[in-house]
Enzyme design. Structure first.
Site, PDB file in Angstrom:
ATOM      1  CG  HIS A   1      -0.281  -0.058   2.540  1.00  0.00           C
ATOM      2  ND1 HIS A   1      -0.714  -0.834   3.588  1.00  0.00           N
ATOM      3  CD2 HIS A   1       0.809   0.591   3.014  1.00  0.00           C
ATOM      4  CE1 HIS A   1       0.066  -0.639   4.636  1.00  0.00           C
ATOM      5  NE2 HIS A   1       1.001   0.229   4.310  1.00  0.00           N
TER       6      HIS A   1
ATOM      7  CG  HIS B   1       0.521   3.977   7.936  1.00  0.00           C
ATOM      8  ND1 HIS B   1      -0.507   3.277   7.376  1.00  0.00           N
ATOM      9  CD2 HIS B   1       1.650   3.329   7.578  1.00  0.00           C
ATOM     10  CE1 HIS B   1      -0.029   2.247   6.686  1.00  0.00           C
ATOM     11  NE2 HIS B   1       1.274   2.252   6.802  1.00  0.00           N
TER      12      HIS B   1
ATOM     13  CG  HIS C   1       8.197  -1.595   3.525  1.00  0.00           C
ATOM     14  ND1 HIS C   1       7.281  -2.585   3.794  1.00  0.00           N
ATOM     15  CD2 HIS C   1       7.552  -0.434   3.819  1.00  0.00           C
ATOM     16  CE1 HIS C   1       6.142  -2.034   4.207  1.00  0.00           C
ATOM     17  NE2 HIS C   1       6.293  -0.734   4.253  1.00  0.00           N
TER      18      HIS C   1
ATOM     19  CD  GLU D   1       2.915  -1.596   6.412  1.00  0.00           C
ATOM     20  OE1 GLU D   1       2.767  -0.426   6.777  1.00  0.00           O
ATOM     21  OE2 GLU D   1       3.144  -1.909   5.214  1.00  0.00           O
TER      22      GLU D   1
HETATM   23  C1  DHB Z   1       6.070   3.376   2.045  1.00  0.00           C
HETATM   24  C2  DHB Z   1       5.539   2.119   2.333  1.00  0.00           C
HETATM   25  C3  DHB Z   1       4.507   1.971   3.271  1.00  0.00           C
HETATM   26  O1  DHB Z   1       3.966   0.776   3.643  1.00  0.00           O
HETATM   27  C4  DHB Z   1       3.967   3.103   3.882  1.00  0.00           C
HETATM   28  O2  DHB Z   1       2.928   2.928   4.728  1.00  0.00           O
HETATM   29  C5  DHB Z   1       4.494   4.355   3.611  1.00  0.00           C
HETATM   30  C6  DHB Z   1       5.549   4.502   2.695  1.00  0.00           C
HETATM   31  C7  DHB Z   1       7.150   3.552   1.030  1.00  0.00           C
HETATM   32  O3  DHB Z   1       7.793   2.590   0.620  1.00  0.00           O
HETATM   33  O4  DHB Z   1       7.347   4.695   0.579  1.00  0.00           O
HETATM   34 FE    FE Z   2       2.582   1.049   5.425  1.00  0.00          FE
END
Ligand code: DHB
Ligand code: FE
Length: 277
Positions: A12, A59, A191, A238
């Site tokens: 997302h 978030h 990530h 997540e």
């Molecule tokens: C990014 C990824 C995320 O899951 C999020 O909530 C905000 C930013 C990103 O990779 O930029």
């Molecule tokens: Fe996120």
């Protein structure tokens, strides 16, 4: 009797919202990501689910760090999006399915989950972008938001998220609305947005996890939160939303389509569409 006919999942990343608004789906940077959604959209057009239960993490739009429920369920007639500061368009409100929300809330409390029920709830990019990706014209079903804290420690264990998902699945099966339901897991895959490991991505783990979503849905629940953060990054955790969504669905599912593309922004972008076998 309501039925869960499919389990969907997608990353997302907020920048997706900008790419959609600017019509960049065929742009060389974005094409390998958006191409993943065609077969899932075709499947959804054919199956026409009535409700989508979206497992996601807020978030900071609806829940900030001062008040962070572990599990929160929406029970509103509609859910508004709002400016989150990512510079992406605010989307029109999403219609709720309060009858199903209350069936889920009642069942979860009976099953001794101490959830927060929300009769008003703003939804952020983790809710809006999966919906927009699977139903790009906003033509999708009613929604039930299921919000899991993946943001501020302590987080619920993967095992607990599986149990939550399973209980949501039981509530759907017992609900007397004669409806087709899909579940959606939002977020991941690996990530990490900040700290020493910013930019961390773990492709072997992500691919194993995606395979497990098909045929070994509790595989990732063998790991502690600490181990999962180590393997996937501080935001890769997540994947708890994927795990819970998958656990809500029937045990036997077959793959309609999946896609994995590195990177979009800082993230390993994954998507899956599974249908009840
Ligand atoms: C990014 C990824 C995320 O899951 C999020 O909530 C905000 C930013 C990103 O990779 O930029
Ligand atoms: Fe996120």
């Amino acid at each position: 009797m309501a039925r869960i006919i499919g389990a969907l999942a997608t990353s997302h990343i907020p920048a997706i919202g900008g790419a959609i608004a600017k019509g960049l789906e065929q742009d060389p940077y974005w094409k390998p990501f958006f191409d993943g959604f065609g077969p899932a959209r075709d499947w959804l057009r054919q199956e026409k689910p009535d409700v989508a239960i979206i497992f996601y993490n807020d978030h900071g739009l609806n829940f900030f760090l001062d008040k962070m429920p572990t599990f929160a369920i929406g029970a509103a007639p509609e859910y508004r999006n709002d400016d989150e500061g990512w510079g992406i368009p605010t989307l029109p409100p999403f219609k709720g399915a309060p009858d199903l929300s209350w069936a889920i809330i009642n069942h979860l409390v009976e099953q001794e989950f101490d959830i927060v029920s929300c009769q008003e709830m703003l939804v952020d990019h983790a809710f809006t972008l999966p919906y927009k990706l699977f139903w790009p014209k906003g033509e999708g079903p009613l929604t039930v938001p299921v919000c899991i804290n993946t943001v501020q420690f302590p987080l619920p264990s993967a095992k607990r998220c599986v149990a939550l998902g399973r209980a949501v699945g039981e509530a759907v099966a017992a609900w007397d609305g004669d409806k087709k339901v899909v579940v959606i897991g939002s977020g991941g895959l690996s990530h990490q947005l900040d700290g020493q490991r910013a930019g961390f991505i773990n492709k072997p783990f992500d691919l194993k996890f995606m395979q497990s979503m098909i045929d070994e849905p509790e595989w990732a629940a063998q790991y502690s939160i600490r181990e999962l953060v180590e393997k996937t990054g501080t935001q890769g955790i997540e994947l708890l939303n994927w795990l819970a969504a998958r656990a809500a669905a029937p045990r036997r599912m077959r793959k309609v389509h999946s896609n994995y593309h590195i990177p979009i922004s800082n993230t390993a972008a994954g998507m899956m569409a599974l249908e009840a076998a």
